[in-house]
Design an enzyme around this catalytic site. Structure first.
Site, mmCIF file in Angstrom:
data_model
loop_
_atom_site.group_PDB
_atom_site.id
_atom_site.type_symbol
_atom_site.label_atom_id
_atom_site.label_comp_id
_atom_site.label_asym_id
_atom_site.label_seq_id
_atom_site.Cartn_x
_atom_site.Cartn_y
_atom_site.Cartn_z
ATOM 1 N N SER A 110 0.934 -1.317 0.043
ATOM 2 C CA SER A 110 -0.016 -0.300 -0.013
ATOM 3 C C SER A 110 0.778 1.439 -0.022
ATOM 4 C CB SER A 110 -1.003 -0.058 1.239
ATOM 5 O OG SER A 110 -1.704 -1.179 1.193
ATOM 6 N N ARG A 142 1.489 3.802 -3.369
ATOM 7 C CA ARG A 142 0.869 5.265 -3.286
ATOM 8 C C ARG A 142 2.332 6.012 -3.469
ATOM 9 N NH1 ARG A 142 -2.558 2.356 -0.400
ATOM 10 N NH2 ARG A 142 -4.694 3.440 0.022
ATOM 11 N N GLU A 147 -8.962 -6.618 4.839
ATOM 12 C CA GLU A 147 -7.937 -7.477 4.259
ATOM 13 C C GLU A 147 -7.237 -8.432 5.215
ATOM 14 O OE1 GLU A 147 -3.899 -4.584 4.630
ATOM 15 O OE2 GLU A 147 -5.616 -3.880 3.340
ATOM 16 N N GLY A 179 -5.898 -3.816 -7.376
ATOM 17 C CA GLY A 179 -6.918 -2.819 -7.321
ATOM 18 C C GLY A 179 -6.296 -1.523 -7.231
ATOM 19 N N LYS A 210 1.809 -11.916 -5.428
ATOM 20 C CA LYS A 210 1.101 -10.743 -5.655
ATOM 21 C C LYS A 210 1.436 -9.493 -4.706
ATOM 22 C CE LYS A 210 -3.752 -8.723 -5.436
ATOM 23 N NZ LYS A 210 -3.687 -8.066 -6.638
#
EC number: 2.5.1.19
Length: 438
Positions: free
Chosen positions: A31, A35, A326, A104, A423
């Site tokens: 994450s 970003r 999650e 996503g 992933k």
């Protein structure tokens, strides 16, 4: 198209013969990495990203940004302190085609970036990516002045007709199905002519910690952001237009990816140390300290990192996981091994993740002898004696790690397509067997 043999192979999940006792270095946060790549690509000057996660999702993000004209060079940091990426912003250019895989963050964060490109940017991905919701981003961008061709699907594939700039301004979206809709518009907003005012109109908003992460990272590169927490209106975020700074950022360990290792301590009554666990973070995975302690463990932040110890007993839990959805697959796996029932609530949106996680967890745990039922917004888990069998992953990395947790306590569990863990958690099988001393 040939089938990758790794996707059909069965991995015998290692069975624990005693308490674990290991230090596990968890790779960087997906994450944060993705970003940071977006913000660095939109900055007015080059920046460094240290200890980035190298996984399928982050390599897809880096590859997509390169395709749009951003320079991303791999090497070591300026002081020789280990692996780093040098991000060199440039004029975003089309035509280009972006492969989002099933990530996503890539499919949602990059269409706003593409509006700033000079030319069309096409987005395509894995078959499952066509089923994942994108309406909030597409309709939000159109309201802000973007031209997007999606043949009315509200989903991939789509083409953003980049015009080199976007007006921006106020926009209303329903982000009930994914907080990434909000983050997507905020990340690019400093480059919009009027910035952006995002107003969430839905009844629920999952994964708020991820929005807080987006806001913190925007502020760290010089953006001005007003939020509900800083005295603004509820469910409204405002970003002022302005230049972003190139920064030297070190990526935190991915705390959600620490989950299976902490669960191993809980399941086996052992101890796991996760180095570099931050004392303060916006990562949702930090909630694991509280949740797994309630389920029977204890933890302490020390100079070594987070030291987590299982008591030898696992207790059921009644928890609202709406902000940390999650974590649900791993918590469900631990709950299936507990000494009392569990209710996991607030996670209806998991039906729209990499797979329908609620249906998948119910089916796979029950096929090993479990007693899991779906509720309107979660799962009810009644522990039963489990047996071995094949645990299917549905190309979902968190399903694979959930199966591995069960395999610690249940002999004969075989994970289908453990390679899907790449992933977000490269080399998971080696980390797992290394933890067990195998």
């Amino acid at each position: 198209m040939p089938v990758n043999p790794a996707h059909t192979a069965l991995w015998p999940a290692p069975h624990a013969t005693g308490p674990v006792d290991a230090t596990v270095h968890v790779p960087g946060s997906k994450s944060v990495t993705n970003r940071a790549l977006v913000l660095a690509s939109l900055a007015a000057e080059p920046g460094w990203l240290r200890r980035p996660l190298r996984s399928r999702d982050t390599l897809l993000m880096a590859g997509a940004l390169r395709t749009m004209g951003v320079g991303i060079e791999e090497g070591v940091g300026p002081d020789g302190s280990g692996e780093a990426w040098r991000v060199i912003p440039s004029g975003l250019q089309g035509p280009a085609t972006v492969d989002v895989g099933n990530a996503g963050t890539v499919m949602r964060f990059l269409p706003p970036v593409a509006t700033l490109a000079d030319g069309p940017i096409r987005f395509d991905g894995d078959p499952r990516s066509y089923e994942r919701p994108l309406t909030g981003v597409i309709e939000g961008l159109r309201a802000l002045g973007a031209r997007i061709d999606d043949d009315g699907r509200g989903a991939l594939p789509l083409t953003v007709q980049g015009g080199g700039a976007l007006d921006g301004g106020p926009v209303e979206i329903d982000a009930s199905s994914s907080s990434q809709f909000v983050s997507a518009l905020l990340l690019s907003a400093p480059r919009f002519n009027q910035g952006v005012e995002v107003r969430h109109t839905g009844s629920t908003l999952p994964s708020m910690p991820h929005i807080r992460m987006t806001v913190d990272m925007l502020r760290a590169v010089g953006a001005q952001v007003d939020t509900p927490e800083s005295g603004g209106e509820p469910n409204v975020w405002r970003v002022t237009p302005g230049a972003l700074l190139g920064r030297d950022l070190t990526v935190e360990p991915d705390l959600s990816n620490a989950q299976p290792f902490l669960a191993a301590a809980l399941v086996t009554g052992g101890t796991i140390v996760i180095p570099d666990w931050p004392a303060r973070t916006t990562q949702p995975g930090d909630r694991l300290r509280e949740i797994f302690t309630e389920m029977g463990g204890s933890c302490e932040l020390t100079e070594r990192g987070l030291e987590f110890t299982g008591s030898g007993a696992i207790h059921g839990i009644d928890a609202d996981l709406g902000e940390v959805g999650e974590l649900t697959p791993g918590i469900a796996a631990v709950a299936a091994l507990a000494d009392s029932p569990s209710t996991l609530r607030g996670v209806a949106h998991l039906r729209l993740h990499e797979t329908d996680r609620l249906a998948a967890l119910t089916k796979e745990i029950n096929e090993l002898g479990g007693d899991v039922t779906e509720t309107a917004d979660g799962l009810r888990i009644r522990p039963r004696r489990l047996h071995g069998g094949i645990f299917h992953t549905y190309d979902d990395h968190r399903m694979a790690t959930a199966g591995a947790i069960l395999g610690l306590a249940v002999d004969g569990v075989q994970i289908e397509n453990v390679a899907t863990t790449a992933k977000t958690l490269p080399d998971f099988p080696d980390l797992w067997t290394g933890m067990l001393g195998n």
